[in-house]
Design a protein around this motif. Structure first.
Motif, PDB file in Angstrom:
ATOM      1  N   GLN A 158       0.827  -1.207   0.000  1.00  0.00           N
ATOM      2  CA  GLN A 158       0.000   0.000   0.000  1.00  0.00           C
ATOM      3  C   GLN A 158       0.865   1.262   0.000  1.00  0.00           C
ATOM      4  O   GLN A 158       0.571   2.233  -0.699  1.00  0.00           O
ATOM      5  CB  GLN A 158      -0.930   0.001   1.214  1.00  0.00           C
ATOM      6  CG  GLN A 158      -2.009  -1.068   1.178  1.00  0.00           C
ATOM      7  CD  GLN A 158      -3.033  -0.813   0.069  1.00  0.00           C
ATOM      8  OE1 GLN A 158      -3.230   0.306  -0.370  1.00  0.00           O
ATOM      9  NE2 GLN A 158      -3.691  -1.872  -0.360  1.00  0.00           N
ATOM     10  N   GLN A 159       1.930   1.263   0.799  1.00  0.00           N
ATOM     11  CA  GLN A 159       2.807   2.427   0.874  1.00  0.00           C
ATOM     12  C   GLN A 159       3.476   2.705  -0.467  1.00  0.00           C
ATOM     13  O   GLN A 159       3.566   3.865  -0.903  1.00  0.00           O
ATOM     14  CB  GLN A 159       3.873   2.214   1.954  1.00  0.00           C
ATOM     15  CG  GLN A 159       4.880   3.342   2.087  1.00  0.00           C
ATOM     16  CD  GLN A 159       4.255   4.643   2.589  1.00  0.00           C
ATOM     17  OE1 GLN A 159       3.182   4.634   3.180  1.00  0.00           O
ATOM     18  NE2 GLN A 159       4.941   5.740   2.351  1.00  0.00           N
ATOM     19  N   TYR A 177       1.108   4.160  -2.910  1.00  0.00           N
ATOM     20  CA  TYR A 177       0.918   5.588  -2.608  1.00  0.00           C
ATOM     21  C   TYR A 177       2.087   6.416  -3.132  1.00  0.00           C
ATOM     22  O   TYR A 177       1.891   7.450  -3.776  1.00  0.00           O
ATOM     23  CB  TYR A 177       0.766   5.782  -1.107  1.00  0.00           C
ATOM     24  CG  TYR A 177       0.968   7.218  -0.661  1.00  0.00           C
ATOM     25  CD1 TYR A 177       0.024   8.191  -0.946  1.00  0.00           C
ATOM     26  CD2 TYR A 177       2.128   7.588   0.007  1.00  0.00           C
ATOM     27  CE1 TYR A 177       0.226   9.511  -0.553  1.00  0.00           C
ATOM     28  CE2 TYR A 177       2.343   8.900   0.403  1.00  0.00           C
ATOM     29  CZ  TYR A 177       1.377   9.859   0.120  1.00  0.00           C
ATOM     30  OH  TYR A 177       1.590  11.154   0.487  1.00  0.00           O
ATOM     31  N   GLU A 178       3.306   5.964  -2.882  1.00  0.00           N
ATOM     32  CA  GLU A 178       4.482   6.730  -3.296  1.00  0.00           C
ATOM     33  C   GLU A 178       4.592   6.833  -4.815  1.00  0.00           C
ATOM     34  O   GLU A 178       5.120   7.816  -5.337  1.00  0.00           O
ATOM     35  CB  GLU A 178       5.753   6.103  -2.724  1.00  0.00           C
ATOM     36  CG  GLU A 178       5.877   6.247  -1.214  1.00  0.00           C
ATOM     37  CD  GLU A 178       7.238   5.829  -0.694  1.00  0.00           C
ATOM     38  OE1 GLU A 178       8.177   5.713  -1.507  1.00  0.00           O
ATOM     39  OE2 GLU A 178       7.367   5.616   0.528  1.00  0.00           O
ATOM     40  N   SER A 223       2.130   7.121  -6.835  1.00  0.00           N
ATOM     41  CA  SER A 223       0.940   7.768  -7.402  1.00  0.00           C
ATOM     42  C   SER A 223       1.149   9.238  -7.717  1.00  0.00           C
ATOM     43  O   SER A 223       0.345   9.838  -8.422  1.00  0.00           O
ATOM     44  CB  SER A 223      -0.245   7.633  -6.437  1.00  0.00           C
ATOM     45  OG  SER A 223       0.011   8.343  -5.227  1.00  0.00           O
TER      46      SER A 223
END
Length: 262
Positions: A230-231, A234-235, A237
């Motif tokens: 998930q992290q 996010y990074e 995106s």
């Protein structure tokens, strides 16, 4: 200041579209033309009759190498557009602020004009390179290779001129020293090494625990994998995408497991 802001934003949108158009090209059609130009007429008809599309294989045939080159070029163009989009945003902000201080600048206009001029120059330069090997089977590789190098160099120019600071402030995006394919190859190697170290340390830490603690560590490791995925999504995106996110978090997790084993 609402009216000037709207005018600048409209100008930015229009010029940004011009800059985008200057770097865009009908790659699918052009690839078909260039790839087929490396074949004799009978070979072209044979490929078309089978419905074959060349796929990238860096140890394969000329057609497959050509396909790899076009994939690499597409990656370079995508990265350059990402850097250019952010540079245009910064240029628009600069133009707005300069008007507030009574000393208007033309950063968006000049950057867009520079990008258009660069696209025309790069096209002619690379066509000249291709013309030097006219009639040879490597002319597609020569042409697209030239375009890959030119695009990476242009991305670096955009980065240096518009996305860095004169002081020690970190740049807005990473310096594009390598091509995207070279960076991805390096990231893949880093990830492979990080995965091996993590698996080795996880096994060693598990072997040093009692059964109840092993169950807890197993659940914690599964939760960490979910967090890592998930992290890194996010990074990746935003503009500040971290291409080494998975390797970085994997290395950090290996250190945590090593401390648990002590």
């Amino acid at each position: 200041m609402i009216l000037p802001l709207l005018l600048v934003l409209v100008l930015h949108d229009g010029l940004a579209r011009d800059a985008t158009a200057a770097t865009a090209a009908p790659r699918d059609v052009r690839m078909e033309t260039l790839v087929e130009s490396d074949l004799r007429d009978d070979q072209v008809e044979s490929v078309r009759s089978r419905g074959d599309d060349p796929t990238c294989d860096r140890g394969g045939t000329t057609l497959q190498l050509n396909a790899c080159a076009f994939e690499d070029l597409a990656k370079e163009e995508t990265r350059m557009q990402r850097y250019l989009d952010l540079a245009l945003e910064q240029a628009a902000d600069s133009d707005i602020r300069s008007r507030e201080y009574g000393e208007p600048t033309r950063q968006v206009e000049l950057l867009t004009a520079a990008q258009t001029a660069w696209a025309a120059y790069a096209e002619l330069r690379c066509e000249a390179r291709e013309d030097q090997v006219q009639g040879g089977t490597i002319r597609t590789i020569v042409l697209v290779g030239c375009e890959i190098d030119a695009t990476r160099q242009r991305t670096h120019e955009i980065w240096a001129d518009h996305l860095t600071y004169p002081d020690s402030t970190p740049p807005m995006l990473p310096e594009p020293v390598l091509t995207v394919s070279e960076e991805q190859e390096g990231v893949a190697q880093q990830q492979q090494s990080a995965d091996l170290a993590l698996n080795t340390q996880y096994t060693a830490t598990m072997n040093g625990l009692l059964p109840p603690a092993r169950l807890l560590l197993r659940d914690a490791q599964r939760a960490w994998i979910t967090f890592r995925d998930q992290q890194c999504r996010y990074e990746s995106s935003g503009f500040r995408a971290e291409s080494t996110c998975v390797a970085r978090l994997t290395t950090e997790r290996t250190r945590e497991l090593r401390r648990l084993a002590q």
